[in-house]
Motif scaffolding. Structure first.
Motif, PDB file in Angstrom:
ATOM      1  N   ASP A 147       0.840  -1.205   0.000  1.00 28.49           N
ATOM      2  CA  ASP A 147       0.000   0.000   0.000  1.00 28.49           C
ATOM      3  C   ASP A 147       0.875   1.255   0.000  1.00 28.49           C
ATOM      4  N   LYS A 148       1.914   1.269   0.815  1.00 32.07           N
ATOM      5  CA  LYS A 148       2.821   2.417   0.899  1.00 32.07           C
ATOM      6  C   LYS A 148       3.569   2.598  -0.424  1.00 32.07           C
ATOM      7  N   MET A 149       4.014   1.493  -1.020  1.00 29.23           N
ATOM      8  CA  MET A 149       4.725   1.567  -2.291  1.00 29.23           C
ATOM      9  C   MET A 149       3.848   2.214  -3.357  1.00 29.23           C
ATOM     10  N   TRP A 150       2.585   1.765  -3.466  1.00 33.49           N
ATOM     11  CA  TRP A 150       1.693   2.345  -4.470  1.00 33.49           C
ATOM     12  C   TRP A 150       1.387   3.805  -4.153  1.00 33.49           C
ATOM     13  N   TYR A 151       1.274   4.152  -2.875  1.00 30.56           N
ATOM     14  CA  TYR A 151       1.061   5.557  -2.509  1.00 30.56           C
ATOM     15  C   TYR A 151       2.228   6.410  -2.997  1.00 30.56           C
ATOM     16  N   LEU A 152       3.433   5.926  -2.808  1.00 31.57           N
ATOM     17  CA  LEU A 152       4.607   6.671  -3.282  1.00 31.57           C
ATOM     18  C   LEU A 152       4.579   6.834  -4.795  1.00 31.57           C
ATOM     19  N   VAL A 153       4.167   5.789  -5.510  1.00 31.81           N
ATOM     20  CA  VAL A 153       4.050   5.881  -6.972  1.00 31.81           C
ATOM     21  C   VAL A 153       3.004   6.936  -7.339  1.00 31.81           C
ATOM     22  N   LEU A 154       1.873   6.908  -6.678  1.00 29.72           N
ATOM     23  CA  LEU A 154       0.809   7.881  -6.957  1.00 29.72           C
ATOM     24  C   LEU A 154       1.259   9.320  -6.700  1.00 29.72           C
ATOM     25  N   THR A 155       2.175   9.493  -5.774  1.00 35.06           N
ATOM     26  CA  THR A 155       2.627  10.840  -5.422  1.00 35.06           C
ATOM     27  C   THR A 155       3.905  11.234  -6.151  1.00 35.06           C
ATOM     28  N   GLY A 156       4.283  10.466  -7.197  1.00 36.21           N
ATOM     29  CA  GLY A 156       5.361  10.901  -8.077  1.00 36.21           C
ATOM     30  C   GLY A 156       6.680  10.177  -7.977  1.00 36.21           C
ATOM     31  N   THR A 157       6.798   9.212  -7.104  1.00 34.55           N
ATOM     32  CA  THR A 157       8.023   8.430  -6.993  1.00 34.55           C
ATOM     33  C   THR A 157       8.021   7.349  -8.058  1.00 34.55           C
ATOM     34  N   THR A 158       9.180   7.064  -8.646  1.00 32.86           N
ATOM     35  CA  THR A 158       9.226   5.964  -9.609  1.00 32.86           C
ATOM     36  C   THR A 158       8.965   4.658  -8.876  1.00 32.86           C
ATOM     37  N   MET A 159       8.478   3.675  -9.596  1.00 30.91           N
ATOM     38  CA  MET A 159       8.179   2.401  -8.953  1.00 30.91           C
ATOM     39  C   MET A 159       9.459   1.769  -8.385  1.00 30.91           C
ATOM     40  N   ASP A 185       6.906   1.965 -14.760  1.00 37.38           N
ATOM     41  CA  ASP A 185       8.006   1.070 -15.108  1.00 37.38           C
ATOM     42  C   ASP A 185       8.125   0.039 -13.996  1.00 37.38           C
ATOM     43  N   ASN A 186       7.369  -1.055 -14.156  1.00 36.96           N
ATOM     44  CA  ASN A 186       7.320  -2.114 -13.163  1.00 36.96           C
ATOM     45  C   ASN A 186       8.454  -3.097 -13.446  1.00 36.96           C
ATOM     46  N   PRO A 187       9.419  -3.227 -12.529  1.00 32.71           N
ATOM     47  CA  PRO A 187      10.555  -4.110 -12.790  1.00 32.71           C
ATOM     48  C   PRO A 187      10.167  -5.587 -12.926  1.00 32.71           C
ATOM     49  N   TYR A 188       8.975  -5.946 -12.477  1.00 33.26           N
ATOM     50  CA  TYR A 188       8.519  -7.331 -12.576  1.00 33.26           C
ATOM     51  C   TYR A 188       7.683  -7.592 -13.828  1.00 33.26           C
ATOM     52  N   ALA A 189       7.082  -6.535 -14.392  1.00 32.55           N
ATOM     53  CA  ALA A 189       6.137  -6.748 -15.494  1.00 32.55           C
ATOM     54  C   ALA A 189       6.408  -5.890 -16.722  1.00 32.55           C
ATOM     55  N   GLY A 190       7.209  -4.864 -16.615  1.00 35.48           N
ATOM     56  CA  GLY A 190       7.513  -4.036 -17.760  1.00 35.48           C
ATOM     57  C   GLY A 190       6.932  -2.636 -17.655  1.00 35.48           C
ATOM     58  N   VAL A 191       7.026  -1.920 -18.765  1.00 39.28           N
ATOM     59  CA  VAL A 191       6.603  -0.526 -18.836  1.00 39.28           C
ATOM     60  C   VAL A 191       5.233  -0.454 -19.495  1.00 39.28           C
ATOM     61  N   ARG A 192       4.351   0.386 -18.931  1.00 43.75           N
ATOM     62  CA  ARG A 192       3.050   0.602 -19.551  1.00 43.75           C
ATOM     63  C   ARG A 192       2.450   1.900 -19.039  1.00 43.75           C
ATOM     64  N   GLN A 193       1.582   2.481 -19.840  1.00 42.73           N
ATOM     65  CA  GLN A 193       0.780   3.610 -19.389  1.00 42.73           C
ATOM     66  C   GLN A 193      -0.294   3.037 -18.457  1.00 42.73           C
ATOM     67  N   THR A 194      -0.428   3.627 -17.283  1.00 45.12           N
ATOM     68  CA  THR A 194      -1.342   3.107 -16.270  1.00 45.12           C
ATOM     69  C   THR A 194      -2.182   4.251 -15.711  1.00 45.12           C
ATOM     70  N   ARG A 195      -3.486   4.034 -15.671  1.00 43.67           N
ATOM     71  CA  ARG A 195      -4.382   5.044 -15.098  1.00 43.67           C
ATOM     72  C   ARG A 195      -4.264   5.050 -13.569  1.00 43.67           C
ATOM     73  N   LEU A 196      -4.411   6.228 -12.989  1.00 45.37           N
ATOM     74  CA  LEU A 196      -4.397   6.335 -11.530  1.00 45.37           C
ATOM     75  C   LEU A 196      -5.492   5.460 -10.925  1.00 45.37           C
ATOM     76  N   SER A 197      -6.641   5.397 -11.587  1.00 49.71           N
ATOM     77  CA  SER A 197      -7.742   4.562 -11.090  1.00 49.71           C
ATOM     78  C   SER A 197      -7.350   3.084 -11.069  1.00 49.71           C
ATOM     79  N   GLU A 198      -6.555   2.644 -12.035  1.00 50.11           N
ATOM     80  CA  GLU A 198      -6.107   1.244 -12.045  1.00 50.11           C
ATOM     81  C   GLU A 198      -5.209   0.955 -10.852  1.00 50.11           C
ATOM     82  N   ILE A 199      -4.354   1.901 -10.518  1.00 46.37           N
ATOM     83  CA  ILE A 199      -3.474   1.723  -9.358  1.00 46.37           C
ATOM     84  C   ILE A 199      -4.310   1.617  -8.088  1.00 46.37           C
ATOM     85  N   MET A 200      -5.326   2.459  -7.974  1.00 51.06           N
ATOM     86  CA  MET A 200      -6.185   2.407  -6.787  1.00 51.06           C
ATOM     87  C   MET A 200      -6.903   1.058  -6.689  1.00 51.06           C
TER      88      MET A 200
END
Length: 173
Positions: free
Chosen positions: A53-65, A114-129
């Motif tokens: 949860d914290k990792m995804w929050y950091l991604v949502l707030t601008g940190t690279t994955m 840029d997910n090191p386990y799955a690759g790079v993709r455009q991802t909607r914020l709603s999908e992350i949530m």
């Protein structure tokens, strides 16, 4: 009109609080009892949910994955000592998510993930949530299995039960 992403975040927060409250009512030794499936202990499972949860929050707030994963790796590996510590950490993070969500109006906005386990993709914020919520559901199920393995009952955290815990709000047609 209902904001379904906000509703799912509210559900996720409620489900975490419900399960944490249930475990808090059990003997304190349950948190660190060895289990033979999913995670070593229930504490480790709660740590994993929190870390992701914290990792995804950091991604949502601008940190690279990659940076978010590095920043939360120790959270994933280390169990906290008490259920009260988990309750506090989860509540603080839920408040951060709510604040973030209240400051974003376009949840269909995409970021380059840029997910090191799955690759790079455009991802909607709603999908992350939605990923945050479904990931939590999966691992709350692990905790339920672990409690049963220890000879204890779990508690229901189904989305449908959440509906009945909320006040009824009539929407305009």
């Amino acid at each position: 009109m209902t904001n379904h992403i906000a509703e799912m975040l509210n559900y996720h927060t409620w489900a975490n609080q419900t399960l944490l409250g249930h475990v808090k009512a059990l003997p304190s030794t349950v948190l660190h009892q060895d289990c033979t499936n999913s995670y070593q202990t229930i504490a480790h499972a709660f740590s994993h949910i929190y870390a992701v949860d914290k990792m995804w929050y950091l991604v949502l707030t601008g940190t690279t994955m990659q940076e978010a994963l590095a920043a939360t790796m120790s959270l994933n590996l280390n169990a906290l000592d008490t259920i009260e510590e988990y309750v506090g950490k989860y509540a603080e993070l839920a408040d951060q998510y709510k604040h973030w969500l209240n400051s974003h109006t376009d949840l269909e906005h995409t970021i380059l993930l840029d997910n090191p386990y799955a690759g790079v993709r455009q991802t909607r914020l709603s999908e992350i949530m939605l990923q945050v919520v479904t990931h939590g559901n999966y691992h709350r199920g692990n905790i339920t299995t672990m409690l049963r393995q220890l000879g204890l009952a779990s508690t229901m955290t189904d989305y449908a039960l959440f509906w009945y815990q909320q006040p009824v709000v009539e929407e305009a047609i």
